[in-house]
Design a protein around this motif. Sequence first.
Motif, PDB file in Angstrom:
ATOM      1  N   GLU A   4       0.802  -1.220   0.000  1.00 57.81           N
ATOM      2  CA  GLU A   4       0.000   0.000   0.000  1.00 57.81           C
ATOM      3  C   GLU A   4       0.838   1.276   0.000  1.00 57.81           C
ATOM      4  OE1 GLU A   4      -2.305   0.552   3.567  1.00 57.81           O
ATOM      5  OE2 GLU A   4      -0.916  -0.646   4.757  1.00 57.81           O
ATOM      6  N   HIS A   5       2.060   1.226   0.531  1.00 55.95           N
ATOM      7  CA  HIS A   5       2.885   2.433   0.614  1.00 55.95           C
ATOM      8  C   HIS A   5       3.870   2.559  -0.552  1.00 55.95           C
ATOM      9  CE1 HIS A   5       1.248   3.091   4.555  1.00 55.95           C
ATOM     10  NE2 HIS A   5       1.696   1.937   4.988  1.00 55.95           N
ATOM     11  N   LEU A   6       3.770   1.669  -1.523  1.00 55.38           N
ATOM     12  CA  LEU A   6       4.753   1.621  -2.597  1.00 55.38           C
ATOM     13  C   LEU A   6       4.487   2.631  -3.715  1.00 55.38           C
ATOM     14  CD1 LEU A   6       7.250   0.091  -3.647  1.00 55.38           C
ATOM     15  CD2 LEU A   6       5.703  -1.586  -4.666  1.00 55.38           C
ATOM     16  N   GLY A   7       3.212   2.967  -3.929  1.00 54.75           N
ATOM     17  CA  GLY A   7       2.825   3.756  -5.093  1.00 54.75           C
ATOM     18  C   GLY A   7       3.534   5.084  -5.243  1.00 54.75           C
ATOM     19  N   GLN A   8       3.603   5.865  -4.176  1.00 55.73           N
ATOM     20  CA  GLN A   8       4.161   7.214  -4.252  1.00 55.73           C
ATOM     21  C   GLN A   8       5.626   7.211  -4.672  1.00 55.73           C
ATOM     22  OE1 GLN A   8       3.551   9.485  -0.682  1.00 55.73           O
ATOM     23  NE2 GLN A   8       4.378  11.369  -1.544  1.00 55.73           N
ATOM     24  N   ILE A   9       6.412   6.315  -4.099  1.00 59.37           N
ATOM     25  CA  ILE A   9       7.839   6.299  -4.432  1.00 59.37           C
ATOM     26  C   ILE A   9       8.075   5.695  -5.816  1.00 59.37           C
ATOM     27  CG2 ILE A   9       8.431   4.058  -3.386  1.00 59.37           C
ATOM     28  CD1 ILE A   9      10.988   5.557  -2.307  1.00 59.37           C
ATOM     29  N   LEU A  10       7.197   4.790  -6.254  1.00 59.50           N
ATOM     30  CA  LEU A  10       7.295   4.286  -7.628  1.00 59.50           C
ATOM     31  C   LEU A  10       7.131   5.435  -8.617  1.00 59.50           C
ATOM     32  CD1 LEU A  10       5.295   0.910  -7.808  1.00 59.50           C
ATOM     33  CD2 LEU A  10       7.748   1.226  -8.070  1.00 59.50           C
ATOM     34  N   ALA A  11       6.116   6.258  -8.384  1.00 57.63           N
ATOM     35  CA  ALA A  11       5.847   7.384  -9.278  1.00 57.63           C
ATOM     36  C   ALA A  11       7.005   8.375  -9.297  1.00 57.63           C
ATOM     37  CB  ALA A  11       4.564   8.085  -8.850  1.00 57.63           C
ATOM     38  N   LYS A  12       7.655   8.543  -8.166  1.00 59.33           N
ATOM     39  CA  LYS A  12       8.728   9.523  -8.039  1.00 59.33           C
ATOM     40  C   LYS A  12      10.054   9.031  -8.615  1.00 59.33           C
ATOM     41  CE  LYS A  12      11.181  12.229  -4.502  1.00 59.33           C
ATOM     42  NZ  LYS A  12      11.317  12.476  -3.041  1.00 59.33           N
ATOM     43  N   LYS A  13      10.342   7.734  -8.483  1.00 61.95           N
ATOM     44  CA  LYS A  13      11.683   7.228  -8.770  1.00 61.95           C
ATOM     45  C   LYS A  13      11.799   6.375 -10.032  1.00 61.95           C
ATOM     46  CE  LYS A  13      13.735   8.493  -4.783  1.00 61.95           C
ATOM     47  NZ  LYS A  13      15.016   9.203  -4.657  1.00 61.95           N
ATOM     48  N   VAL A  14      10.718   5.699 -10.430  1.00 63.62           N
ATOM     49  CA  VAL A  14      10.827   4.651 -11.446  1.00 63.62           C
ATOM     50  C   VAL A  14      10.345   5.154 -12.806  1.00 63.62           C
ATOM     51  CG1 VAL A  14      10.047   2.344 -12.121  1.00 63.62           C
ATOM     52  CG2 VAL A  14      10.587   2.833  -9.722  1.00 63.62           C
ATOM     53  N   LYS A  15      11.205   5.024 -13.835  1.00 61.36           N
ATOM     54  CA  LYS A  15      10.821   5.417 -15.197  1.00 61.36           C
ATOM     55  C   LYS A  15      10.195   4.250 -15.953  1.00 61.36           C
ATOM     56  CE  LYS A  15      13.960   5.985 -18.413  1.00 61.36           C
ATOM     57  NZ  LYS A  15      15.131   6.515 -19.148  1.00 61.36           N
ATOM     58  N   HIS A  16      10.532   3.014 -15.545  1.00 60.11           N
ATOM     59  CA  HIS A  16       9.961   1.824 -16.185  1.00 60.11           C
ATOM     60  C   HIS A  16      10.141   0.645 -15.237  1.00 60.11           C
ATOM     61  CE1 HIS A  16       8.743  -0.885 -19.437  1.00 60.11           C
ATOM     62  NE2 HIS A  16       9.673  -1.699 -18.976  1.00 60.11           N
ATOM     63  N   ALA A  17       9.153  -0.251 -15.200  1.00 60.41           N
ATOM     64  CA  ALA A  17       9.232  -1.435 -14.341  1.00 60.41           C
ATOM     65  C   ALA A  17       9.041  -2.701 -15.161  1.00 60.41           C
ATOM     66  CB  ALA A  17       8.178  -1.367 -13.237  1.00 60.41           C
ATOM     67  N   GLU A  18       9.927  -3.661 -14.945  1.00 64.78           N
ATOM     68  CA  GLU A  18       9.756  -5.011 -15.477  1.00 64.78           C
ATOM     69  C   GLU A  18       9.318  -5.888 -14.306  1.00 64.78           C
ATOM     70  OE1 GLU A  18       9.862  -6.384 -18.478  1.00 64.78           O
ATOM     71  OE2 GLU A  18      10.230  -4.432 -19.412  1.00 64.78           O
ATOM     72  N   LEU A  19       8.155  -6.508 -14.424  1.00 67.17           N
ATOM     73  CA  LEU A  19       7.575  -7.261 -13.319  1.00 67.17           C
ATOM     74  C   LEU A  19       7.690  -8.757 -13.580  1.00 67.17           C
ATOM     75  CD1 LEU A  19       4.374  -5.091 -12.794  1.00 67.17           C
ATOM     76  CD2 LEU A  19       6.646  -4.812 -11.767  1.00 67.17           C
ATOM     77  N   ILE A  20       8.077  -9.498 -12.545  1.00 64.63           N
ATOM     78  CA  ILE A  20       8.268 -10.940 -12.662  1.00 64.63           C
ATOM     79  C   ILE A  20       7.524 -11.654 -11.534  1.00 64.63           C
ATOM     80  CG2 ILE A  20      10.518 -10.754 -13.807  1.00 64.63           C
ATOM     81  CD1 ILE A  20      11.862 -11.264 -11.111  1.00 64.63           C
ATOM     82  N   GLY A  21       7.258 -12.939 -11.731  1.00 64.58           N
ATOM     83  CA  GLY A  21       6.708 -13.759 -10.657  1.00 64.58           C
ATOM     84  C   GLY A  21       5.222 -13.590 -10.420  1.00 64.58           C
ATOM     85  N   ALA A  22       4.760 -14.181  -9.318  1.00 68.37           N
ATOM     86  CA  ALA A  22       3.329 -14.272  -9.012  1.00 68.37           C
ATOM     87  C   ALA A  22       2.691 -12.936  -8.658  1.00 68.37           C
ATOM     88  CB  ALA A  22       3.117 -15.265  -7.867  1.00 68.37           C
ATOM     89  N   THR A  23       3.497 -11.947  -8.269  1.00 69.03           N
ATOM     90  CA  THR A  23       2.932 -10.651  -7.860  1.00 69.03           C
ATOM     91  C   THR A  23       2.858  -9.652  -9.015  1.00 69.03           C
ATOM     92  OG1 THR A  23       5.131  -9.924  -7.148  1.00 69.03           O
ATOM     93  CG2 THR A  23       3.685 -10.872  -5.461  1.00 69.03           C
ATOM     94  N   GLN A  24       3.040 -10.121 -10.244  1.00 71.99           N
ATOM     95  CA  GLN A  24       2.988  -9.224 -11.409  1.00 71.99           C
ATOM     96  C   GLN A  24       1.694  -8.414 -11.450  1.00 71.99           C
ATOM     97  OE1 GLN A  24       3.500 -11.818 -14.778  1.00 71.99           O
ATOM     98  NE2 GLN A  24       5.724 -11.597 -14.806  1.00 71.99           N
ATOM     99  N   GLU A  25       0.572  -9.078 -11.238  1.00 69.15           N
ATOM    100  CA  GLU A  25      -0.723  -8.402 -11.349  1.00 69.15           C
ATOM    101  C   GLU A  25      -0.891  -7.344 -10.261  1.00 69.15           C
ATOM    102  OE1 GLU A  25      -5.520  -9.471 -11.412  1.00 69.15           O
ATOM    103  OE2 GLU A  25      -4.027 -11.068 -11.617  1.00 69.15           O
ATOM    104  N   ILE A  26      -0.499  -7.683  -9.027  1.00 71.35           N
ATOM    105  CA  ILE A  26      -0.617  -6.739  -7.910  1.00 71.35           C
ATOM    106  C   ILE A  26       0.230  -5.496  -8.173  1.00 71.35           C
ATOM    107  CG2 ILE A  26      -0.155  -6.389  -5.446  1.00 71.35           C
ATOM    108  CD1 ILE A  26      -0.604  -9.416  -5.077  1.00 71.35           C
ATOM    109  N   LEU A  27       1.496  -5.718  -8.537  1.00 71.60           N
ATOM    110  CA  LEU A  27       2.399  -4.596  -8.782  1.00 71.60           C
ATOM    111  C   LEU A  27       2.003  -3.834 -10.044  1.00 71.60           C
ATOM    112  CD1 LEU A  27       5.809  -6.294  -7.869  1.00 71.60           C
ATOM    113  CD2 LEU A  27       4.507  -4.655  -6.503  1.00 71.60           C
TER     114      LEU A  27
END
Length: 470
Positions: A381-404
């Motif tokens: 739940e606390h991940l969204g804000q820092i993702l928006a601030k720091k990440v230009k692109h995300a490659e998602l792997i594993g079972a949590t792909q949909e959640i992330l």
Amino acid sequence: MIFSHFLQMFQGKKVLIYGKGRVGTALKKFCEYHKISAEIKDDSDIIDGFDEYDVIIPSPGISPSHKIYTTGKIVGELDFVYAYLPKNFKIISITGTDGKSTTAWILYNLLKQEYGEGKVFLSGNFEIPFAETVQTIQERSLKNGYIILEVSSFMAYNIQSFQSTHSIFTNFETDHLNWHSNLQDYFNSKIRLFEHTIGTSLINEQVFSRAKEFGLALPKDIPNVRVFGVEILPTVIVSETKQSRMQSEKDEIAMLLHSSQGQKTPVLKDKTDGKNIIVSGQKKYLLNETRFSGMHNAINILSCVLVANVLKICSKRTREYLKDISGLPHRLELVTTRNEVRFIDDSKSTSAQSLIAALDSFGDQKICLIAGGSDKGDSFEHLGQILAKKVKHAELIGATQEILGKICEQQGVPYHSSESMDEAVCLSAKTAKSGDVILLSPGCASFGMFRDYLDRAEKFRRAVEKLDFM
């Protein structure tokens, strides 16, 4: 620490070790060394029943919902092995949701410089099973020394007779709800370690604050608690009202703990502001004199120097020791730099909080993130804000792909779901520009795609080596 009454239960008995991983294999060798009749099995074996076994030792990954827990024959790994430890060895245990491995690594290297290479061992959840460590001690006929023991909630769950000399609780967040029945059960498992600590219990005040926020029942009978934490400083981000509320909560927690020990003052004397490390109310260390950075590492180092303080190692020597300690392998470790793009291995990141700490370590640099893995029921739940601030692109792997992926969508962060580490690294490299960081910081367990976090790190490194266009 050989308890004759405890060891008698294994004489002429048949032991079942359940789980064939690193811990189970070490326990089997340990039993062979002590001439204890033992078999090792797991869910891949056909087992008619458990009547023929007198004792069952589960590997930490076997949850209490497993059928072996209905037998009434369970003995925990820590209890079993501890019974054979020479009595003059001291155990310093470290638990917490995040920071366990880094804290254990720093403390191990600090004490190794003070007491010598052959006197200090790093063990437990930190790659080397407790059984393997104690067997090594016995084979070398060592009589005294220190074991720095990283203890997961799984390991602590079955503690009955194990005793730690001193213990550290680094922090507390939601985690491992796929193993524990609920958050209170997870918290209780961690606290059990401190109920079996005979010396000083060093506990981050954040542990009690978060437990209170989650509505968990707090412990009331832990002896010799020494609370440490973050010093609140005025900032433009936190309002005066919020600062006042935060300080009030800290005072309430501190008062609860201190009053249980006959102390009247709630003042936090062991603390850090992220730069200065203060012990017993006096500034003793500067974070920039070490090779570590970030508030999370300031807290980790604070807990380690408090152990040094308890062990009466002088602060001058401690300061010099800290200067020589490098970071933990696979924790924000630089793999290589290509075309001014840095590839960083943070495969040790197995929780949302450790992922947040990793993202917060790169200043204004843009990050191509590789994240995801096995779903432990952790909260993002606390991940969204820092993702928006720091990440230009995300490659998602594993079972949590949909959640992330949903979090990335909500924050407008471009992302892609990769089927392999090779694909994730290749696409990240094509996205990255000069000055960017490609960061493997999964924030999840490795199970499913990888054998463990070491296997995950190795596959990341191999994928980087395969790149032929950078």
